[in-house]
Design a protein around this motif. Sequence first.
Motif, PDB file in Angstrom:
ATOM      1  N   ARG A  56     -12.683   5.770 -27.356  1.00 36.86           N
ATOM      2  CA  ARG A  56     -12.779   4.222 -28.211  1.00 36.86           C
ATOM      3  C   ARG A  56     -12.878   4.550 -29.848  1.00 36.86           C
ATOM      4  NH1 ARG A  56     -16.309   0.324 -25.784  1.00 36.86           N
ATOM      5  NH2 ARG A  56     -16.076   0.519 -23.252  1.00 36.86           N
ATOM      6  N   HIS A  57     -12.559   3.275 -30.337  1.00 36.82           N
ATOM      7  CA  HIS A  57     -12.666   3.196 -31.725  1.00 36.82           C
ATOM      8  C   HIS A  57     -13.810   3.628 -32.330  1.00 36.82           C
ATOM      9  CE1 HIS A  57     -11.821   1.594 -35.864  1.00 36.82           C
ATOM     10  NE2 HIS A  57     -10.489   1.560 -35.575  1.00 36.82           N
ATOM     11  N   PRO A  58     -13.860   4.218 -33.343  1.00 36.02           N
ATOM     12  CA  PRO A  58     -15.393   4.442 -33.940  1.00 36.02           C
ATOM     13  C   PRO A  58     -16.165   3.433 -34.532  1.00 36.02           C
ATOM     14  CG  PRO A  58     -13.787   5.287 -35.683  1.00 36.02           C
ATOM     15  CD  PRO A  58     -12.986   4.836 -34.264  1.00 36.02           C
ATOM     16  N   GLU A  59     -15.290   2.234 -34.748  1.00 40.36           N
ATOM     17  CA  GLU A  59     -15.977   1.169 -35.329  1.00 40.36           C
ATOM     18  C   GLU A  59     -15.702  -0.193 -34.637  1.00 40.36           C
ATOM     19  OE1 GLU A  59     -14.844   1.209 -39.329  1.00 40.36           O
ATOM     20  OE2 GLU A  59     -15.876   2.788 -39.905  1.00 40.36           O
ATOM     21  N   ASN A  60     -14.523  -0.373 -34.398  1.00 42.47           N
ATOM     22  CA  ASN A  60     -14.081  -1.674 -33.576  1.00 42.47           C
ATOM     23  C   ASN A  60     -14.646  -1.482 -32.032  1.00 42.47           C
ATOM     24  OD1 ASN A  60     -12.710  -3.879 -31.915  1.00 42.47           O
ATOM     25  ND2 ASN A  60     -10.780  -3.381 -33.351  1.00 42.47           N
ATOM     26  N   PRO A  61     -15.472  -2.248 -31.584  1.00 40.80           N
ATOM     27  CA  PRO A  61     -16.027  -2.313 -29.852  1.00 40.80           C
ATOM     28  C   PRO A  61     -14.748  -2.514 -29.085  1.00 40.80           C
ATOM     29  CG  PRO A  61     -16.569  -4.263 -31.120  1.00 40.80           C
ATOM     30  CD  PRO A  61     -16.163  -3.562 -32.261  1.00 40.80           C
ATOM     31  N   CYS A  80      -4.131  -2.262 -33.986  1.00 38.38           N
ATOM     32  CA  CYS A  80      -5.186  -2.550 -34.970  1.00 38.38           C
ATOM     33  C   CYS A  80      -5.275  -1.169 -35.785  1.00 38.38           C
ATOM     34  CB  CYS A  80      -6.582  -2.679 -34.186  1.00 38.38           C
ATOM     35  SG  CYS A  80      -7.081  -1.458 -33.233  1.00 38.38           S
ATOM     36  N   GLY A  86      -7.017   2.039 -37.312  1.00 41.27           N
ATOM     37  CA  GLY A  86      -7.782   3.044 -37.128  1.00 41.27           C
ATOM     38  C   GLY A  86      -7.544   4.269 -37.863  1.00 41.27           C
ATOM     39  N   PRO A  87      -8.576   5.446 -37.702  1.00 39.59           N
ATOM     40  CA  PRO A  87      -8.428   6.604 -38.272  1.00 39.59           C
ATOM     41  C   PRO A  87      -7.086   7.293 -38.102  1.00 39.59           C
ATOM     42  CG  PRO A  87     -10.580   6.340 -37.161  1.00 39.59           C
ATOM     43  CD  PRO A  87      -9.577   5.284 -36.685  1.00 39.59           C
ATOM     44  N   TRP A  94      -3.515   2.955 -31.936  1.00 40.19           N
ATOM     45  CA  TRP A  94      -4.712   2.221 -31.871  1.00 40.19           C
ATOM     46  C   TRP A  94      -4.509   0.720 -31.385  1.00 40.19           C
ATOM     47  CZ3 TRP A  94      -9.185   4.390 -31.823  1.00 40.19           C
ATOM     48  CH2 TRP A  94      -9.655   5.761 -32.583  1.00 40.19           C
ATOM     49  N   GLN A 122      -6.184  -3.218 -29.927  1.00 42.36           N
ATOM     50  CA  GLN A 122      -7.551  -3.741 -29.797  1.00 42.36           C
ATOM     51  C   GLN A 122      -7.248  -4.484 -28.484  1.00 42.36           C
ATOM     52  OE1 GLN A 122      -8.993  -5.563 -33.136  1.00 42.36           O
ATOM     53  NE2 GLN A 122      -9.687  -7.543 -31.884  1.00 42.36           N
TER      54      GLN A 122
END
Length: 475
Positions: free
Chosen positions: A326-331, A397, A399-400, A408, A410
Amino acid sequence: MTQSIKLGFAPTRRNIFSADAAIEYANLTRDKLNKMDVNYIDIREVNDDGLLYDDAGMKKIAAKFSDEKIDGLFLANENFGTEYECARLAKKLDVPVLLWGPKDEAPAADGSRLRDTQCGLFAIGKVLRRFQIPFTYLVNIDIDDPEFERGVNDFIKVCNIVKTFKNTRILQVGTRPFDFWSTMVNEGELLEKFNISLSPIPLTEIVKEIHDVQKNDLTEINETIEKFKQIADIDITDEDLNMVAALKVALSHKMTEYGCNAGAIQCWTALQDEIGILPYASESLLQDEGTPVTCETDIHGVISELLVEAATMGDERAIFADVNCRHPENPNGELLQHLGVFPFSTAKNKPSLPKSHFVFDFPGSVALQTKDGEYTLCRFDGDNGKYNLLLGNAKSCEGPYEQGTYLWLQFANLNRFETKLVYGPYIHHIAAVRADVVPVLYEACKYLGVTPDFYDPIEDDVKAYLRGDIDSIVK
């Protein structure tokens, strides 16, 4: 786009309605198909009308279409049509069927009607069902309606998916790695249900082919090395690059030898013990050339790639990746990465061949970030005798930075997607292509004997698109 798929064009009429009107509309349909550059086989010579309406004509048409090896049948209902001849013809040919008829004109001043096309469409649909013939329906619209052209082109894509699926032979290089029980398949069932066959060879055979091409095919190896240098930054030694190129050439040779259109390879760890490299860069170049090869001997995975690429008519190359974390910030953000066979042509930045992989300390991997856009995700999979095709959309989206190949995405609701993968019958490997081809993959399932499955509740939208009620299902 349309030249690789051949349609059999069978306009039909019924005797009690105007033959002249049916002939006129059949010719208008021919003109439209010609303007669209559709590759089709006509039936003008079967009778004076160039139409399907009796047994004698049907038999001639069936013989001609069989000889021409058509990929799809287009039943154009130019007046009421002869429903039983349409069904008899479709039954003989066993190819995807497109049913359409042009919208009826206004009645004459005396109230009489010439064609009653829509009424005949209802009858043809019912009789096709009686014959247990799956078919694709293009709604009763004018020939110059934009939905006609879109519907025919979508049907051509469906035919391409079906043709690819039913003519698939996969080069299996080595067994699956022991730890990957998730990639086990039923070889006999794939053949019995879908006519998909495997050509298994041991790793030693591909190693021998590598040595042979290094000895005898230096020109092909050198051309491949130059190709790598043109499309990527090379951070590995010349010796390792030579081996990467030799593996690519060897795999290509073996796919030709065994008549395969795709492959799957035991990518670790026996291969590294034999030739000292990872196969990912070799696979990525093969993927760009139209012959996908997946890692971890994922047979169902490479079938997924073939299907999603066929849905674009080969205009887009698929990436093949692990659904990773999972993305560290985007749910609703998710990483597609890990071993990842990503074609070089899908790169957002210039790819590189790094000195080592972030998991395995061997050369032969690729590093790139994939292009932004709207993606279709696809996974063919099954167990316990049942097979599904998981379908849906996602968009790229931010992402890091990640090592290796990555994208990444979404999702509308990541929990739905994640839960689908866990409950199955799917695994965490997925094919993705930068195009919205969910509707044509969904429509193709009726011809493949595979159950379509969505991770988002979009089936009504897909059906609306196929009816011509909406332009796209991507929100």
